[in-house]
Motif scaffolding. Structure first.
Motif, PDB file in Angstrom:
ATOM      1  N   VAL A   8       0.844  -1.196   0.000  1.00 51.93           N
ATOM      2  CA  VAL A   8       0.000   0.000   0.000  1.00 51.93           C
ATOM      3  C   VAL A   8       0.879   1.245   0.000  1.00 51.93           C
ATOM      4  N   ARG A   9       1.899   1.242   0.878  1.00 48.90           N
ATOM      5  CA  ARG A   9       2.825   2.372   0.899  1.00 48.90           C
ATOM      6  C   ARG A   9       3.718   2.372  -0.334  1.00 48.90           C
ATOM      7  N   GLY A  10       4.043   1.174  -0.830  1.00 45.04           N
ATOM      8  CA  GLY A  10       4.821   1.105  -2.058  1.00 45.04           C
ATOM      9  C   GLY A  10       4.103   1.720  -3.244  1.00 45.04           C
ATOM     10  N   GLU A  11       2.772   1.658  -3.215  1.00 41.86           N
ATOM     11  CA  GLU A  11       1.967   2.237  -4.303  1.00 41.86           C
ATOM     12  C   GLU A  11       1.723   3.738  -4.106  1.00 41.86           C
ATOM     13  N   GLY A  12       2.147   4.277  -2.953  1.00 35.85           N
ATOM     14  CA  GLY A  12       2.042   5.724  -2.776  1.00 35.85           C
ATOM     15  C   GLY A  12       1.149   6.201  -1.659  1.00 35.85           C
ATOM     16  N   ALA A  13       0.593   5.309  -0.826  1.00 35.44           N
ATOM     17  CA  ALA A  13      -0.257   5.737   0.285  1.00 35.44           C
ATOM     18  C   ALA A  13       0.579   6.501   1.314  1.00 35.44           C
ATOM     19  N   HIS A  14      -0.078   7.415   2.033  1.00 37.10           N
ATOM     20  CA  HIS A  14       0.592   8.251   3.026  1.00 37.10           C
ATOM     21  C   HIS A  14       0.213   7.823   4.438  1.00 37.10           C
ATOM     22  N   VAL A  15       1.151   7.927   5.358  1.00 34.49           N
ATOM     23  CA  VAL A  15       0.881   7.712   6.778  1.00 34.49           C
ATOM     24  C   VAL A  15       0.737   9.084   7.432  1.00 34.49           C
ATOM     25  N   LEU A  16      -0.390   9.281   8.133  1.00 32.97           N
ATOM     26  CA  LEU A  16      -0.721  10.581   8.716  1.00 32.97           C
ATOM     27  C   LEU A  16      -0.929  10.455  10.217  1.00 32.97           C
ATOM     28  N   ALA A  24       7.949   1.142  11.881  1.00 34.45           N
ATOM     29  CA  ALA A  24       7.235   0.697  13.088  1.00 34.45           C
ATOM     30  C   ALA A  24       7.707   1.471  14.313  1.00 34.45           C
ATOM     31  N   ARG A  25       9.012   1.643  14.443  1.00 34.11           N
ATOM     32  CA  ARG A  25       9.543   2.356  15.610  1.00 34.11           C
ATOM     33  C   ARG A  25       9.169   3.833  15.559  1.00 34.11           C
ATOM     34  N   ALA A  26       9.180   4.413  14.368  1.00 36.09           N
ATOM     35  CA  ALA A  26       8.799   5.819  14.228  1.00 36.09           C
ATOM     36  C   ALA A  26       7.347   6.038  14.649  1.00 36.09           C
ATOM     37  N   ILE A  27       6.471   5.155  14.214  1.00 33.65           N
ATOM     38  CA  ILE A  27       5.056   5.276  14.602  1.00 33.65           C
ATOM     39  C   ILE A  27       4.905   5.085  16.104  1.00 33.65           C
ATOM     40  N   TYR A  28       5.606   4.089  16.664  1.00 36.83           N
ATOM     41  CA  TYR A  28       5.535   3.830  18.104  1.00 36.83           C
ATOM     42  C   TYR A  28       5.974   5.067  18.897  1.00 36.83           C
ATOM     43  N   LEU A  29       7.106   5.647  18.523  1.00 34.13           N
ATOM     44  CA  LEU A  29       7.624   6.803  19.252  1.00 34.13           C
ATOM     45  C   LEU A  29       6.720   8.015  19.075  1.00 34.13           C
ATOM     46  N   HIS A  30       6.188   8.198  17.874  1.00 35.31           N
ATOM     47  CA  HIS A  30       5.281   9.316  17.601  1.00 35.31           C
ATOM     48  C   HIS A  30       4.027   9.197  18.468  1.00 35.31           C
ATOM     49  N   LEU A  31       3.488   7.998  18.576  1.00 28.64           N
ATOM     50  CA  LEU A  31       2.290   7.796  19.388  1.00 28.64           C
ATOM     51  C   LEU A  31       2.586   7.973  20.874  1.00 28.64           C
ATOM     52  N   ARG A  32       3.717   7.439  21.330  1.00 31.58           N
ATOM     53  CA  ARG A  32       4.057   7.560  22.748  1.00 31.58           C
ATOM     54  C   ARG A  32       4.273   9.018  23.138  1.00 31.58           C
ATOM     55  N   GLU A  33       4.901   9.766  22.252  1.00 30.01           N
ATOM     56  CA  GLU A  33       5.146  11.183  22.529  1.00 30.01           C
ATOM     57  C   GLU A  33       3.845  11.963  22.701  1.00 30.01           C
ATOM     58  N   ARG A  34       2.802  11.532  21.969  1.00 28.76           N
ATOM     59  CA  ARG A  34       1.531  12.254  21.998  1.00 28.76           C
ATOM     60  C   ARG A  34       0.475  11.582  22.867  1.00 28.76           C
ATOM     61  N   GLY A  35       0.805  10.437  23.447  1.00 29.67           N
ATOM     62  CA  GLY A  35      -0.153   9.736  24.284  1.00 29.67           C
ATOM     63  C   GLY A  35      -1.341   9.199  23.502  1.00 29.67           C
ATOM     64  N   GLU A  36      -1.108   8.814  22.251  1.00 31.59           N
ATOM     65  CA  GLU A  36      -2.185   8.330  21.375  1.00 31.59           C
ATOM     66  C   GLU A  36      -1.965   6.857  21.054  1.00 31.59           C
ATOM     67  N   ASP A  37      -2.956   6.223  20.418  1.00 33.27           N
ATOM     68  CA  ASP A  37      -2.868   4.782  20.185  1.00 33.27           C
ATOM     69  C   ASP A  37      -2.966   4.385  18.718  1.00 33.27           C
ATOM     70  N   ARG A  38      -3.042   5.359  17.809  1.00 35.38           N
ATOM     71  CA  ARG A  38      -3.144   5.006  16.393  1.00 35.38           C
ATOM     72  C   ARG A  38      -2.758   6.182  15.511  1.00 35.38           C
ATOM     73  N   VAL A  39      -2.281   5.845  14.323  1.00 38.55           N
ATOM     74  CA  VAL A  39      -2.101   6.830  13.257  1.00 38.55           C
ATOM     75  C   VAL A  39      -3.047   6.428  12.133  1.00 38.55           C
ATOM     76  N   PHE A  40      -2.861   6.992  10.943  1.00 33.97           N
ATOM     77  CA  PHE A  40      -3.807   6.735   9.860  1.00 33.97           C
ATOM     78  C   PHE A  40      -3.047   6.552   8.551  1.00 33.97           C
ATOM     79  N   ILE A  41      -3.592   5.697   7.702  1.00 35.76           N
ATOM     80  CA  ILE A  41      -3.010   5.517   6.383  1.00 35.76           C
ATOM     81  C   ILE A  41      -4.035   5.948   5.335  1.00 35.76           C
ATOM     82  N   ASP A  42      -3.577   6.795   4.434  1.00 37.08           N
ATOM     83  CA  ASP A  42      -4.443   7.424   3.439  1.00 37.08           C
ATOM     84  C   ASP A  42      -4.200   6.775   2.080  1.00 37.08           C
ATOM     85  N   PHE A  43      -5.177   6.015   1.616  1.00 34.77           N
ATOM     86  CA  PHE A  43      -5.075   5.324   0.332  1.00 34.77           C
ATOM     87  C   PHE A  43      -5.274   6.261  -0.855  1.00 34.77           C
ATOM     88  N   ARG A  44      -5.878   7.393  -0.656  1.00 37.73           N
ATOM     89  CA  ARG A  44      -6.361   8.202  -1.779  1.00 37.73           C
ATOM     90  C   ARG A  44      -5.286   8.619  -2.773  1.00 37.73           C
TER      91      ARG A  44
END
Length: 523
Positions: free
Chosen positions: A243-251, A275-295
């Motif tokens: 999905v990311r190889g085809e150009g989807a964005h992680v937000l 995976a580590r970048a998402i984990y650290l980003h979520l921990r820094e913000r106290g959140e439990d998920r990010v989003f992937i944009d297929f559009r």
């Protein structure tokens, strides 16, 4: 008691393909604790990497694999993998595997850390298509006997070799004998709270091999997939690397792309980095998920490449054409396993291992995307075509005496709490303190159940196996005092040249094994 020429434990791509590559005049038994399609292979959305395009080369695929493996790949094993890949792909096509095509040619795609487009897909259900074709072929072979709903509880080991397996089927215990026993039981990522694997992946083969005295290696290296569906009540559906190889964005929650802050390749950085970048980003913000944009991929390409992801998301009220979907990291793939040579032989005579159960030297500290199904095929073919039969004088099997079963309450406590323990103590970021605390709890659980007979009940058996796998995982992670590939220690964040060795586990002893030197001449 029944005797065969070969016993194969596990019915994923590795087990099925091994069965098909053994001599057709052998009597082969294929055993699985569920049915033939209950495997990680069947769940695999990612594709199969192979050098097909004229602009690609074996050398490029080898180097991509070596770089992803963070210094722990065995080059000879990697060369075997990439050089034998085209023949295995041709065989799959002959068996009826329907890979995606574009203008009559195989449609090759790009995935993270690959330098060329070399990934073959069957839409976003490559594993399912592969298992379908292999299963249909296995079912028409008269020399293969299939044992479904059959627990393999232990390996039958005596006089320094493996003679077969102990089973339990419909409540009846029995031994099956064979000069060749192949473990193809998949990985063990279900020991973690969040996992992309099906429930059957409880590390059975790893635990049984360990109890039989086999040498295991690199158990600390577990790959966490960065983007698994994160919807309450939904399975952790893997949102494929493609999905990311085809150009989807992680937000993030603010709709901003952020991965380039952690790595210049952004969404196409190596899987452990994302995976580590998402984990650290979520921990820094106290959140439990990010989003992937297929559009950004475009509706037509989404419909062509990812129909199963689209349909599954729709079941949970998510429209990938209209909105980003929530994702978070989840345990995905075990790079370590039962150590084998290039023909799949383990350190125990009579015992082979293949697929995610095995440590062939291909993946090192971090598997390159879409090399896993390929590894199943290449090394299953090698086992099938290079394994000979020995005439055995079987010893008497041990007596089938049932002891008291373990406490059902203890078993349920372990099955409920162990995945939480592994996720917290040995997840994406690890420390010595967390690992030591986790090991102390595992030892306590082992004491609870030390006198019980595990063969009476499937849940009890899986609890035993998961305790053993978790112990090997945490102890190996504690032993490796550096960060490398998928193994990240926040108390030892640097990669050290002195630790460019394999973690070898033998008879409860942890030691280092140097890598084999690179061949002087590239074949």
């Amino acid at each position: 008691m029944e005797y065969f020429d070969a016993l194969i434990v596990g019915s994923g791509a590795a087990g099925l393909y091994t069965a098909l590559n053994l001599p057709r005049d052998w009597r082969v038994a294929l055993l699985t604790k569920e049915d033939l399609r209950a495997s990680s292979s069947d769940w695999a959305q990612g594709g199969i990497a192979a050098v097909i395009d004229p602009t690609d080369s074996f050398l490029l695929h080898t180097e991509d694999t070596m770089v992803a493996g963070a210094g722990l790949c065995e080059r000879q094993a990697v060369e075997v993998l990439v050089e034998e890949a085209p023949e295995r792909i041709a065989e799959l096509i002959h068996l009826g595997v329907s890979f995606d095509r574009y203008q009559g040619r195989l449609d090759l795609t790009l995935e993270a850390a690959h330098s060329r487009k070399r990934i073959l897909h069957a839409q976003d259900a490559t594993g399912r298509e592969l298992v379908r074709a292999l299963t249909e072929e296995v079912l028409v072979q008269p020399n293969i006997t299939i044992y479904e709903k059959t627990l393999v509880t232990d390996l039958w080991v005596a006089r320094g070799r493996c003679w077969g397996v102990r089973t339990r089927r419909a409540g009846v215990a029995a031994y099956l004998g064979a000069p060749v026993t192949v473990l193809a039981t998949g990985g063990a990522s279900r020991v973690f709270l969040h996992s992309t694997n099906p429930p059957v992946c409880t590390g059975d083969g790893l635990a049984m091999a360990w109890l039989a005295g086999a040498r295991l290696r690199d158990m600390e290296f577990v790959q966490f997939h960065p983007t698994a569906l994160a919807v309450p009540g939904a399975p952790r559906l893997l949102i494929s690397e493609a999905v990311r190889g085809e150009g989807a964005h992680v937000l993030d929650r603010q709709g901003q792309r952020f991965l380039s802050r952690y790595h210049p390749a952004g969404e196409l950085a190596p899987r452990d980095v994302v995976a580590r970048a998402i984990y650290l980003h979520l921990r820094e913000r106290g959140e439990d998920r990010v989003f992937i944009d297929f559009r950004p991929v475009g509706q037509q390409r989404i419909e062509q490449r990812f129909p199963n992801i689209r349909l599954t998301c729709a079941q949970y009220g998510l429209d990938i054409f209209e909105e980003p979907i929530p994702v978070a990291p989840a345990a995905h793939y075990c790079m370590g396993g039962v150590q084998t040579d290039l023909l799949g032989q383990t350190s125990v005579p009579g015992l082979w291992a293949v697929g995610e159960t095995a440590s062939t030297g291909v993946h090192g500290a971090n598997r390159l995307a879409s090399n896993s199904l390929l590894e199943c095929l290449v090394f299953a073919h090698r086992i099938g075509r290079h394994t000979g039969l020995n005439t055995l004088n079987y010893p008497p099997p041990p007596a089938l005496v049932d002891q008291a079963p373990p406490s059902p309450a203890a078993v349920q406590t372990i099955l409920r709490q162990l995945p939480v323990l592994c996720w917290e103590a040995c997840g994406i970021v690890r420390t010595a303190l967390d690992l030591e605390r986790g090991l102390a709890q595992l030892r306590l659980w082992q004491e609870w159940l030390a006198q019980a007979d595990w063969t009476l009940d499937r849940e009890a058996l899986e609890a035993r196996n998961q305790i053993l796998v978790a112990y090997l995982l945490l102890q190996s992670a504690l032993w490796r005092r550096e960060s490398r590939g998928a193994h990240f220690r926040s108390d030892f964040p640097e990669t050290a040249l002195s630790w460019q060795v394999h973690t070898v586990i033998e008879h409860d002893h942890w030691s280092a094994q140097a890598l084999k030197p690179d061949p002087v001449v590239y074949r």
